[in-house]
Design an enzyme around this catalytic site. Structure first.
Site, PDB file in Angstrom:
ATOM      1  N   ASP A  15       0.780  -1.346   0.009  1.00  0.00           N
ATOM      2  CA  ASP A  15      -0.210   0.043   0.045  1.00  0.00           C
ATOM      3  C   ASP A  15       0.749   1.117  -0.064  1.00  0.00           C
ATOM      4  O   ASP A  15       2.180   1.158   0.026  1.00  0.00           O
ATOM      5  CB  ASP A  15      -0.913  -0.024   1.113  1.00  0.00           C
ATOM      6  CG  ASP A  15      -1.926   1.043   1.406  1.00  0.00           C
ATOM      7  OD1 ASP A  15      -2.311   1.506   0.165  1.00  0.00           O
ATOM      8  OD2 ASP A  15      -2.503   1.396   2.401  1.00  0.00           O
ATOM      9  N   ASP A  17      -0.546   5.228   1.052  1.00  0.00           N
ATOM     10  CA  ASP A  17      -0.824   6.217   2.073  1.00  0.00           C
ATOM     11  C   ASP A  17      -0.607   5.348   3.226  1.00  0.00           C
ATOM     12  O   ASP A  17      -1.178   4.315   3.803  1.00  0.00           O
ATOM     13  CB  ASP A  17      -1.931   6.501   1.885  1.00  0.00           C
ATOM     14  CG  ASP A  17      -2.567   7.369   0.687  1.00  0.00           C
ATOM     15  OD1 ASP A  17      -1.463   8.152   0.178  1.00  0.00           O
ATOM     16  OD2 ASP A  17      -3.466   7.074   0.044  1.00  0.00           O
TER      17      ASP A  17
END
Length: 267
Positions: A15, A17
């Site tokens: 991922d 963020d």
């Protein structure tokens, strides 16, 4: 606690963020992690539910932080949404609430914009979200358009707090119409399968690294991929207690992956 032999894994799905950066600030340990991936000849892919940015914009964002990552290493929920609609209904039309990343992905997949009688209403993250746009979307869905969400994130981390994300933005339309949106991003297994295919990995050869229990960890569990929950984003150790499932391992940040890999080699 269960362990992961990171040296034995072939591919890493990460991922962005809350894992690589917060806003425009790179997180601790990220440079070391990226250097380890390259030095260890690992395949890696940044798989993000952020639908607002194109892969090129994400590549440039990381470049501004001093990270050199090729554009092909990014896959977004916008691309997953476009691929899903192209597969379901080639040449369809859509009314879209979103940013450049979503519009570009849909255009590239041959989907045209239509605010009169579209086949789909597509919702992504948007800075131009307003009562006017959700009223329009609501009436188009009541008129027969199918409701699609780029991802099911309720919120996302930003410097100084959180921002409402795609699921929160789709919720008023769902409530007003009584229709449920279909979400294309994580933890949808379709997006995970695409990620594995891009890496050239089987599920048992891969690791997913994320900061969310409800998307990243669920994605791994439902796809048979080992999961690393990092506490550098929205989750804390207290968050773990509110879910009936567990990640394979919990680490403070991605820099700890390098430390764990080095520990394994010394054994």
């Amino acid at each position: 606690m269960r362990q992961i032999d990171f040296n034995a894994k072939k591919g890493f799905i990460c991922d962005m963020d809350g894992v690589i950066y917060h806003g425009n600030m790179i997180l601790p340990g990220v440079r070391e992690f990226m250097e380890w991936l390259v030095a260890s000849k690992k395949e890696y892919l940044f798989l993000t539910n952020n639908s607002g940015l194109t892969p090129r914009e994400l590549q440039q964002k990381l470049a501004r932080m001093g990270l050199d990552v090729p554009e092909r290493r990014f896959y977004t929920s916008a691309l997953a949404t476009a691929a899903f609609l192209k597969e379901q209904s080639p040449g369809c039309s859509a009314y879209v609430i979103g940013e450049a990343g979503l519009f570009n992905a849909l255009y590239d997949a041959g989907i045209t914009m239509n605010d009169v009688d579209p086949d789909y209403v597509v919702i992504g993250e948007s800075k131009s979200y307003s009562l006017e746009t959700i009223t329009k979307a609501t009436n188009l869905v009541l008129g027969g358009a199918k409701l699609i969400g780029a991802n099911s994130d309720v919120s996302g981390p930003v410097e100084g707090g959180i921002v409402p994300a795609c699921r929160a933005l789709a919720a008023p339309i769902e409530m007003a119409t009584g229709r449920e949106a279909y979400f294309c991003g994580k933890p949808n297994p379709l997006m995970m399968r695409t990620g594995l295919k891009m890496l050239g990995c089987h599920s048992e050869e891969a690791v997913i690294v994320g900061d969310r229990m409800d998307t990243d960890v669920v994605s791994g569990l439902e796809s048979g991929i080992a999961t690393v929950l990092v506490l550098s984003g929205v989750s804390s150790r207290a968050t773990l207690q509110t879910y009936g499932y567990r990640p394979t391992i919990v680490l403070d940040g991605v820099g700890d992956i390098v430390k764990e890999a080095e520990k394994t080699l010394k054994k």
